[in-house]
Design a protein around this motif. Structure first.
Motif, PDB file in Angstrom:
ATOM      1  N   THR A 223       0.866  -1.188   0.039  1.00 55.19           N
ATOM      2  CA  THR A 223      -0.016   0.067   0.135  1.00 55.19           C
ATOM      3  C   THR A 223       0.797   1.367   0.056  1.00 55.19           C
ATOM      4  OG1 THR A 223      -1.578  -1.282   1.129  1.00 55.19           O
ATOM      5  CG2 THR A 223      -1.828   1.281   1.181  1.00 55.19           C
ATOM      6  N   ALA A 224       0.378   2.227  -0.787  1.00 57.71           N
ATOM      7  CA  ALA A 224       1.358   3.471  -0.871  1.00 57.71           C
ATOM      8  C   ALA A 224       0.459   4.641  -0.706  1.00 57.71           C
ATOM      9  CB  ALA A 224       2.013   3.663  -2.224  1.00 57.71           C
ATOM     10  N   TRP A 225       0.917   5.923  -0.357  1.00 56.39           N
ATOM     11  CA  TRP A 225       0.384   6.993   0.032  1.00 56.39           C
ATOM     12  C   TRP A 225       0.884   8.140  -1.200  1.00 56.39           C
ATOM     13  CZ3 TRP A 225       0.644  10.616   4.738  1.00 56.39           C
ATOM     14  CH2 TRP A 225      -0.468  11.615   4.645  1.00 56.39           C
ATOM     15  N   ALA A 226      -0.245   8.489  -1.927  1.00 51.71           N
ATOM     16  CA  ALA A 226       0.426   9.619  -2.770  1.00 51.71           C
ATOM     17  C   ALA A 226       0.264  10.870  -2.321  1.00 51.71           C
ATOM     18  CB  ALA A 226      -0.364   9.420  -4.126  1.00 51.71           C
ATOM     19  N   LEU A 227       1.042  11.656  -2.357  1.00 49.87           N
ATOM     20  CA  LEU A 227       1.393  13.103  -1.767  1.00 49.87           C
ATOM     21  C   LEU A 227       1.904  13.951  -2.784  1.00 49.87           C
ATOM     22  CD1 LEU A 227       2.669  12.289   1.795  1.00 49.87           C
ATOM     23  CD2 LEU A 227       0.209  12.947   1.349  1.00 49.87           C
ATOM     24  N   PRO A 228       1.463  15.319  -2.845  1.00 44.71           N
ATOM     25  CA  PRO A 228       2.214  16.391  -3.609  1.00 44.71           C
ATOM     26  C   PRO A 228       3.583  16.469  -2.973  1.00 44.71           C
ATOM     27  CG  PRO A 228       0.104  17.146  -2.790  1.00 44.71           C
ATOM     28  CD  PRO A 228       0.500  16.086  -2.092  1.00 44.71           C
ATOM     29  N   GLY A 229       4.479  17.099  -4.002  1.00 49.03           N
ATOM     30  CA  GLY A 229       5.754  17.497  -3.584  1.00 49.03           C
ATOM     31  C   GLY A 229       6.066  18.463  -2.884  1.00 49.03           C
TER      32      GLY A 229
END
Length: 258
Positions: A223-229
């Motif tokens: 499982t991954a969590w996507a975030l802005p830079g």
């Protein structure tokens, strides 16, 4: 007996133009005296014998006849197929768009039971007083994770080579980044993989900016969590609220393993 007129009719029918009777014919027209004269015998004149030395005439190269090449069906078929092949090659070249290799730099860190893959906006490793690194420490502290993450290896820089025939397109970049993370997971597993920045989301999570703040199931990586830079969060502070709301929903995932 034939009269002269009938005799001439027979001769004309037989296509006889000149004729001479062997005897005088009755009722025939008088013959011309010159035709009745005996023929003079032919006298062959002896040519003077000339003895000449044999002369060898120069033998020249016989004139070559121009060669006329007759195109064979196979040649014609090949010649006719060349324009068609050229057109097909041109169509393929137009359809095949050359995609330049992506350019990015990513740093992998470990904070507690989480791995954090962060985009390096400048391409250089984090420094202790960098504003982006200080923001990352604040985010980790808010998530209940150690705020001094461990840097794992050197930054992943793409493309790998400036020159060469090695495939360095987007698919190759994705395979390389995912393989790098997978090797680290085999050394020590994690409960959640943070993907910070669009290159991390794209080449590790196979997603785009539409996936920000959401969980992504990634085959082989969990499982991954996507975030802005980090740079985008500093330029647009209103995004921090969305990060915080998503963090509160996911915090239990890694806090149970602390």
């Amino acid at each position: 007996m034939l009269i002269e007129s009938r005799r001439r009719a027979f001769l004309n029918a037989m296509q006889v133009v000149h004729w001479l009777p062997r005897t005088e014919l009755p009722f025939a027209a008088p013959s011309r005296p010159e035709l009745l004269l005996p023929l003079e015998p032919l006298v062959e004149e002896a040519l003077p014998a000339v003895v000449a030395a044999p002369v060898t005439a120069p033998v020249g190269k016989p004139a070559e006849r121009p060669k006329i090449e007759i195109p064979r069906p196979s040649v014609l078929a090949k010649a006719a197929s060349k324009p068609v092949e050229a057109e097909k090659a041109a169509e393929v070249a137009v359809k095949r768009v050359v995609v330049p290799p992506p350019r990015f730099a990513l740093q992998l860190l470990r904070a507690g039971s989480c791995l954090v893959l962060v985009e390096l906006a400048t391409g250089e490793p984090f420094q202790s007083r960098d504003p982006s690194y200080l923001l990352l420490k604040d985010m980790l502290r808010a998530a209940g994770l150690p705020d001094s993450p461990q840097i794992i290896g050197e930054p992943v820089r793409w493309p790998l080579l400036v020159r060469g025939n090695l495939d360095q397109g987007p698919e190759a970049a994705r395979d390389f980044v995912q393989g790098f993370i997978l090797a680290r997971l085999e050394e020590a597993p994690c409960t959640c993989l943070w993907l910070v920045g669009l290159p991390a989301v794209r080449f590790a999570g196979e997603a785009d900016e539409q996936a920000y703040y959401r969980e992504l199931p990634v085959e082989g990586l969990g499982t991954a969590w996507a975030l802005p830079g980090l740079e985008l969060l500093m330029d647009e502070p209103n995004r921090k609220a969305d990060v915080w709301q998503a963090m509160r929903r996911l915090m239990a995932r890694w806090k149970t393993t602390q």
